[in-house]
Design a protein around this motif. Sequence first.
Motif, PDB file in Angstrom:
ATOM      1  N   ALA A 205     -16.197   5.105   5.424  1.00 16.97           N
ATOM      2  CA  ALA A 205     -15.267   5.658   6.409  1.00 16.97           C
ATOM      3  C   ALA A 205     -14.078   4.729   6.579  1.00 16.97           C
ATOM      4  CB  ALA A 205     -15.972   5.869   7.752  1.00 16.97           C
ATOM      5  N   PHE A 206     -12.875   5.301   6.456  1.00 14.56           N
ATOM      6  CA  PHE A 206     -11.632   4.566   6.680  1.00 14.56           C
ATOM      7  C   PHE A 206     -11.325   4.657   8.175  1.00 14.56           C
ATOM      8  CE2 PHE A 206      -7.434   3.586   4.332  1.00 14.56           C
ATOM      9  CZ  PHE A 206      -7.220   2.524   5.191  1.00 14.56           C
ATOM     10  N   LYS A 207     -11.597   3.596   8.920  1.00 11.71           N
ATOM     11  CA  LYS A 207     -11.491   3.661  10.369  1.00 11.71           C
ATOM     12  C   LYS A 207     -10.082   3.384  10.869  1.00 11.71           C
ATOM     13  CE  LYS A 207     -14.810   2.271  12.893  1.00 11.71           C
ATOM     14  NZ  LYS A 207     -15.802   1.453  13.616  1.00 11.71           N
ATOM     15  N   GLU A 208      -9.411   2.379  10.323  1.00 12.35           N
ATOM     16  CA  GLU A 208      -8.120   1.999  10.893  1.00 12.35           C
ATOM     17  C   GLU A 208      -7.274   1.293   9.845  1.00 12.35           C
ATOM     18  OE1 GLU A 208      -8.350  -0.861  13.993  1.00 12.35           O
ATOM     19  OE2 GLU A 208      -6.433  -0.289  14.899  1.00 12.35           O
ATOM     20  N   ALA A 209      -5.956   1.568   9.904  1.00 11.95           N
ATOM     21  CA  ALA A 209      -4.985   0.858   9.064  1.00 11.95           C
ATOM     22  C   ALA A 209      -3.671   0.807   9.840  1.00 11.95           C
ATOM     23  CB  ALA A 209      -4.793   1.563   7.728  1.00 11.95           C
ATOM     24  N   ARG A 210      -3.212  -0.379  10.100  1.00 14.81           N
ATOM     25  CA  ARG A 210      -1.970  -0.508  10.876  1.00 14.81           C
ATOM     26  C   ARG A 210      -1.199  -1.737  10.397  1.00 14.81           C
ATOM     27  NH1 ARG A 210      -5.951  -2.343  14.567  1.00 14.81           N
ATOM     28  NH2 ARG A 210      -5.606  -4.501  15.259  1.00 14.81           N
ATOM     29  N   PRO A 211       0.109  -1.695  10.532  1.00 18.99           N
ATOM     30  CA  PRO A 211       0.934  -2.843  10.127  1.00 18.99           C
ATOM     31  C   PRO A 211       0.876  -3.931  11.182  1.00 18.99           C
ATOM     32  CG  PRO A 211       2.319  -1.114  10.995  1.00 18.99           C
ATOM     33  CD  PRO A 211       0.926  -0.553  10.964  1.00 18.99           C
ATOM     34  N   PRO A 212       1.431  -5.089  10.914  1.00 18.62           N
ATOM     35  CA  PRO A 212       1.493  -6.136  11.943  1.00 18.62           C
ATOM     36  C   PRO A 212       2.285  -5.670  13.163  1.00 18.62           C
ATOM     37  CG  PRO A 212       1.942  -7.041   9.760  1.00 18.62           C
ATOM     38  CD  PRO A 212       1.905  -5.556   9.596  1.00 18.62           C
ATOM     39  N   GLU A 213       1.977  -6.247  14.298  1.00 15.88           N
ATOM     40  CA  GLU A 213       2.601  -5.826  15.545  1.00 15.88           C
ATOM     41  C   GLU A 213       4.107  -6.035  15.541  1.00 15.88           C
ATOM     42  OE1 GLU A 213       1.146  -4.219  17.857  1.00 15.88           O
ATOM     43  OE2 GLU A 213      -0.881  -4.355  17.018  1.00 15.88           O
ATOM     44  N   GLU A 214       4.602  -7.013  14.785  1.00 19.94           N
ATOM     45  CA  GLU A 214       6.037  -7.295  14.788  1.00 19.94           C
ATOM     46  C   GLU A 214       6.864  -6.157  14.176  1.00 19.94           C
ATOM     47  OE1 GLU A 214       3.701 -10.929  15.102  1.00 19.94           O
ATOM     48  OE2 GLU A 214       3.733  -9.241  13.697  1.00 19.94           O
ATOM     49  N   VAL A 215       6.311  -5.450  13.212  1.00 19.69           N
ATOM     50  CA  VAL A 215       7.057  -4.384  12.537  1.00 19.69           C
ATOM     51  C   VAL A 215       6.447  -3.006  12.812  1.00 19.69           C
ATOM     52  CG1 VAL A 215       7.869  -5.907  10.722  1.00 19.69           C
ATOM     53  CG2 VAL A 215       5.678  -4.760  10.453  1.00 19.69           C
ATOM     54  N   LYS A 216       5.573  -2.926  13.764  1.00 19.16           N
ATOM     55  CA  LYS A 216       4.902  -1.649  14.030  1.00 19.16           C
ATOM     56  C   LYS A 216       5.867  -0.545  14.463  1.00 19.16           C
ATOM     57  CE  LYS A 216       0.822   0.181  16.355  1.00 19.16           C
ATOM     58  NZ  LYS A 216       1.500   1.413  16.835  1.00 19.16           N
ATOM     59  N   PRO A 217       6.885  -0.771  15.321  1.00 20.31           N
ATOM     60  CA  PRO A 217       7.803   0.327  15.695  1.00 20.31           C
ATOM     61  C   PRO A 217       8.519   0.932  14.493  1.00 20.31           C
ATOM     62  CG  PRO A 217       8.015  -1.486  17.242  1.00 20.31           C
ATOM     63  CD  PRO A 217       7.152  -1.980  16.133  1.00 20.31           C
ATOM     64  N   ALA A 218       8.953   0.102  13.565  1.00 17.17           N
ATOM     65  CA  ALA A 218       9.645   0.635  12.386  1.00 17.17           C
ATOM     66  C   ALA A 218       8.715   1.500  11.543  1.00 17.17           C
ATOM     67  CB  ALA A 218      10.207  -0.508  11.549  1.00 17.17           C
ATOM     68  N   PHE A 219       7.484   1.050  11.387  1.00 10.17           N
ATOM     69  CA  PHE A 219       6.538   1.849  10.623  1.00 10.17           C
ATOM     70  C   PHE A 219       6.168   3.132  11.349  1.00 10.17           C
ATOM     71  CE2 PHE A 219       5.934  -2.015   8.175  1.00 10.17           C
ATOM     72  CZ  PHE A 219       5.731  -1.515   6.905  1.00 10.17           C
ATOM     73  N   ASP A 220       6.129   3.111  12.675  1.00  6.34           N
ATOM     74  CA  ASP A 220       5.867   4.341  13.433  1.00  6.34           C
ATOM     75  C   ASP A 220       6.965   5.360  13.205  1.00  6.34           C
ATOM     76  OD1 ASP A 220       3.546   3.249  14.387  1.00  6.34           O
ATOM     77  OD2 ASP A 220       4.414   2.572  16.290  1.00  6.34           O
ATOM     78  N   ASP A 221       8.227   4.907  13.172  1.00 14.00           N
ATOM     79  CA  ASP A 221       9.329   5.828  12.898  1.00 14.00           C
ATOM     80  C   ASP A 221       9.230   6.404  11.491  1.00 14.00           C
ATOM     81  OD1 ASP A 221      10.275   5.279  15.412  1.00 14.00           O
ATOM     82  OD2 ASP A 221      11.713   3.756  14.734  1.00 14.00           O
ATOM     83  N   ALA A 222       8.874   5.570  10.539  1.00  9.77           N
ATOM     84  CA  ALA A 222       8.738   6.060   9.165  1.00  9.77           C
ATOM     85  C   ALA A 222       7.602   7.071   9.044  1.00  9.77           C
ATOM     86  CB  ALA A 222       8.502   4.885   8.212  1.00  9.77           C
TER      87      ALA A 222
END
Length: 371
Positions: A205-222
Motif C-alpha cells: 500500500a502506497f500510504k503517503e508521498a509529499r515534498p519537503p515542507e519548504e517547497v510544498k506550496p509550489a508542488f500543491d499548485d502544480a
Amino acid sequence: MAWNEPGNQGKDPWGNRGGKDQGPPDLDEVFRKISSRFGGGNQFSGLGAGLVLLGLVLIWAFSGFYKIEEAERGVKLRFGQFHELVEPGLKWKPTFVDTVYPVNIQRVNRLTASGMMLTQDENVVRVEMEVQYRISDPRKYLYSVTSPDQSLSEAMDSALRYVIGHTTMDNILTVGRDKVRRDTWDELEGIIESYDMGLVVVDVAFKEARPPEEVKPAFDDAIAAQEDEERYVQEATAYSRQVEPQARGQAERMLQEADAYKRRVVLEAEGEVARFAQLLPQYEAAPDVTRERLYLETMEQVFSKTTKVMVDNDGGSMFYLPLDKIIQNQSGSAVQQPKMAEPTPSQTRPVRNDFDESRSSRTDRTRQGRN
C-alpha cells in the motif's frame, strides 16, 4: 552460648555429645532409622522408590500433551533437529525428546517503510509505504534466516528506494503512484525470493508521498493544475462521447432519407414512363384529342396549386380572382360572411364562352377520332 563454642558440653544438632564430631549425620543411617520405625528397611525403600518413579512417569506423560490452533502449524524438533510439521489439533510429544513451536500462518502482518528519498530528477520526497505479508512455510520462517521480519523490513526499504530513485517526482506525487506501488511490489518479491524466508507478500500500500515542507506550496499548485488538466480532458471526452453518437445518428438518418428519396424518384419516373407508354397507343389513334386532354390535365394540376386565377376576355383587358383573400376572409369571420363583388356579364361571359367553345371543339375532335 552456641553449641560449638568452647566449654559447651551439650548436644549438637546432629546428636553428638561433647562437640567432638561436628559433621552432619549420614543419610543412609537416617533412612535406616526411619525404615526401622515402620517395620522394615529394604521393603519400604523399594516401594517408595517405585512410587516416586511412577509419579515421575505420570508427570512426564501428562506434560507431553499440547494443542495446535486452527490457524497455526507446529514445527517439531527431535533432539534439536527438524522432524515434521504438525497439523492443528490435540497432540502428544515425548517431553525432553521433542519440542514443538507453533507458528500462525493465517495472520496478516504489516511492516512500514518510510523516509526521505532522492528521485530520478534529483528532488527529495518523503515516501511511506506499507507491506502486508503472511507466513507460507513455518520451517523456513524459523530457520532460513535469523530474523525474517527484520530482513523483510530491510528488503522493503531497499526496494522502495530503488523504485523511487528511478521515478520522477511528478509521477510519484500524481499519476504514477500506482506504478510505483506495483514496481515496488515486484522488486520486493524478487529480493525475498533469494532469501527463501517462507514469507509471501499479500499487498503493498502506497500510504503517503509529499515534498519537503519548504517547497510544498509550489508542488500543491502544480498538482492542482494537473488535476484541472485531467478534469478538462475527462469533460472533453464525455462531451465527444455525447456528441459523436448524435452526429452519427443524424448522418445515418440523412443517408436513409436520401436513399428513400432516390427510390421515390426512381419509382415516380418508372411510373411516368409506364403512363406515357400506355398513352402512346391512344396518341397514335387520336393525336389532337390526346394532346388536348394532356393540356387540360396539366393546367388543372397547375391551377389547383395557386390562389390567383387569371382570366383573359379577348377584349384587351385581363383580370384575376383573389381566391386567397376570399378564403382568408371566410375562415377569419364565421358569423359575418364577406360580400363578393359579382362580376359583370362582360367579364364572365368570355370565360364561359371560351370554356364552352373549348369543350365543344374537344367533343367534336373526340368524335372524329372515334370515327
